[in-house]
Write an enzyme that holds these catalytic residues in place. Sequence first.
Site, mmCIF file in Angstrom:
data_model
loop_
_atom_site.group_PDB
_atom_site.id
_atom_site.type_symbol
_atom_site.label_atom_id
_atom_site.label_comp_id
_atom_site.label_asym_id
_atom_site.label_seq_id
_atom_site.Cartn_x
_atom_site.Cartn_y
_atom_site.Cartn_z
ATOM 1 N N ARG A 54 10.894 -16.035 -12.909
ATOM 2 C CA ARG A 54 12.295 -16.018 -12.496
ATOM 3 C C ARG A 54 12.629 -17.045 -11.425
ATOM 4 O O ARG A 54 13.588 -17.804 -11.539
ATOM 5 C CB ARG A 54 12.688 -14.647 -11.932
ATOM 6 N N THR A 55 11.853 -17.043 -10.352
ATOM 7 C CA THR A 55 12.219 -17.890 -9.209
ATOM 8 C C THR A 55 12.187 -19.360 -9.620
ATOM 9 O O THR A 55 13.119 -20.118 -9.360
ATOM 10 C CB THR A 55 11.263 -17.617 -8.036
ATOM 11 N N LYS A 83 -7.917 -31.300 -6.359
ATOM 12 C CA LYS A 83 -8.855 -32.333 -5.897
ATOM 13 C C LYS A 83 -9.101 -32.234 -4.398
ATOM 14 O O LYS A 83 -9.768 -33.078 -3.818
ATOM 15 C CB LYS A 83 -8.278 -33.726 -6.197
ATOM 16 N N ARG A 104 6.410 -22.479 -3.379
ATOM 17 C CA ARG A 104 5.794 -21.146 -3.386
ATOM 18 C C ARG A 104 4.286 -21.347 -3.224
ATOM 19 O O ARG A 104 3.691 -22.161 -3.921
ATOM 20 C CB ARG A 104 6.079 -20.398 -4.681
ATOM 21 N N HIS A 132 10.391 -13.930 1.339
ATOM 22 C CA HIS A 132 10.956 -14.451 0.086
ATOM 23 C C HIS A 132 12.481 -14.459 0.281
ATOM 24 O O HIS A 132 13.204 -13.682 -0.347
ATOM 25 C CB HIS A 132 10.524 -13.551 -1.066
HETATM 26 C C1 NCD Z 1 8.515 -11.221 -6.552
HETATM 27 C C2 NCD Z 1 7.614 -12.151 -5.760
HETATM 28 O O1 NCD Z 1 7.173 -13.187 -6.260
HETATM 29 O O2 NCD Z 1 7.379 -11.805 -4.611
HETATM 30 N N1 NCD Z 1 8.949 -11.791 -7.754
HETATM 31 C C3 NCD Z 1 10.052 -12.596 -7.754
HETATM 32 O O3 NCD Z 1 10.112 -13.593 -7.085
HETATM 33 N N2 NCD Z 1 11.088 -12.200 -8.482
HETATM 34 C C4 NCD Z 1 7.954 -9.857 -6.727
HETATM 35 C C5 NCD Z 1 6.583 -9.685 -7.299
HETATM 36 O O4 NCD Z 1 5.867 -10.632 -7.631
HETATM 37 O O5 NCD Z 1 6.192 -8.516 -7.430
#
Ligand code: NCD
Length: 305
Positions: A54-55, A83, A104, A132
């Site tokens: 999703r993100t 590397k 991320r 997040h």
């Molecule tokens: C979440 C995350 O990555 O922290 N997912 C997301 O970004 N929608 C929640 C999760 O991974 O459980």
Amino acid sequence: MTDQHWKNRDVISIHDFSREDIETVLHEAAGIVPNPDLLRGRVMASLFFEPSTRTQLSFASACERLVGQVIGFSSGEVSSKAKGETLADTIRMVEGYSDVIVVRHPLEGSARLAADTADIPVINAGDGANQHPTQTLLDLFTMEKFSGKIDGLSVGMVGDLRYGRTVHSLATALTRFKRIKLRLISPPTLRMPPSVLRELEGKIEYAEQEELDLTGLDVVYVTRIQKERFPDIEEYEKVKGTYVINAEVAQQLSPTAIILHPLPRVDEIHPEVDALPQAKYFEQAKAGIPVRMALLKLLLLGEDR
Ligand code: NCD
């Protein structure tokens, strides 16, 4: 606020967001529409060292709907990290190739390090169990959309409150609002960290409990047990499957309550719940588009555009 408050700003932690900042993003997101000119010629670098559906996709889609370009990778294994390149060096390189960086990474504090290294805006798309912030903004957007307000809501957070970064960011964000009540439902080993609880003191009325009691809640925010963050897999085995919201459990909810989940789900919400009017988690995932469009616009163009 002046233009400069937003232009070039980093989005690393929800701690850096006042109520007014949150409202600016939600307001901008509510009115944003695809635009063929807004980000034309701009490049967003999308650096995902941890899995994401999703993100990552909603950031890319948000950027492309404003006709920006996207470069990047979706695994540390295909970048030069494999590397031995440090994150700081990767960021220094990518800064030369893009106008905004979305990162991320499994290590807490990594996004802050990236922001300290780069002069262009850096957006934290999740750093380990820490923060997040953009998920929180879309969570709040969804609450406002379906509950009609944020002030005064009774919110239940269910599941892994220890390692779940989404609930850490969301709890902090809720301290910016009035008369919030928070019910923190988790196994004893997965309670909300003391550092987050300290932030709630004096601002939010909260209660911690193990029992899955959802009565009286306006919002039920369900989370996945974060298997990958457990130092000891046996500890995960002990708590996995602790909470399952099925149609019977959902009967505790009022008709106007909403069920949210940042997704992905494992087994904590039974698919039979999807058809209930309270199930809003797929709508919540959709909110990633307008909220991330709004953020990209604010960070790259400022507030007056
Ligand atoms: C979440 C995350 O990555 O922290 N997912 C997301 O970004 N929608 C929640 C999760 O991974 O459980």
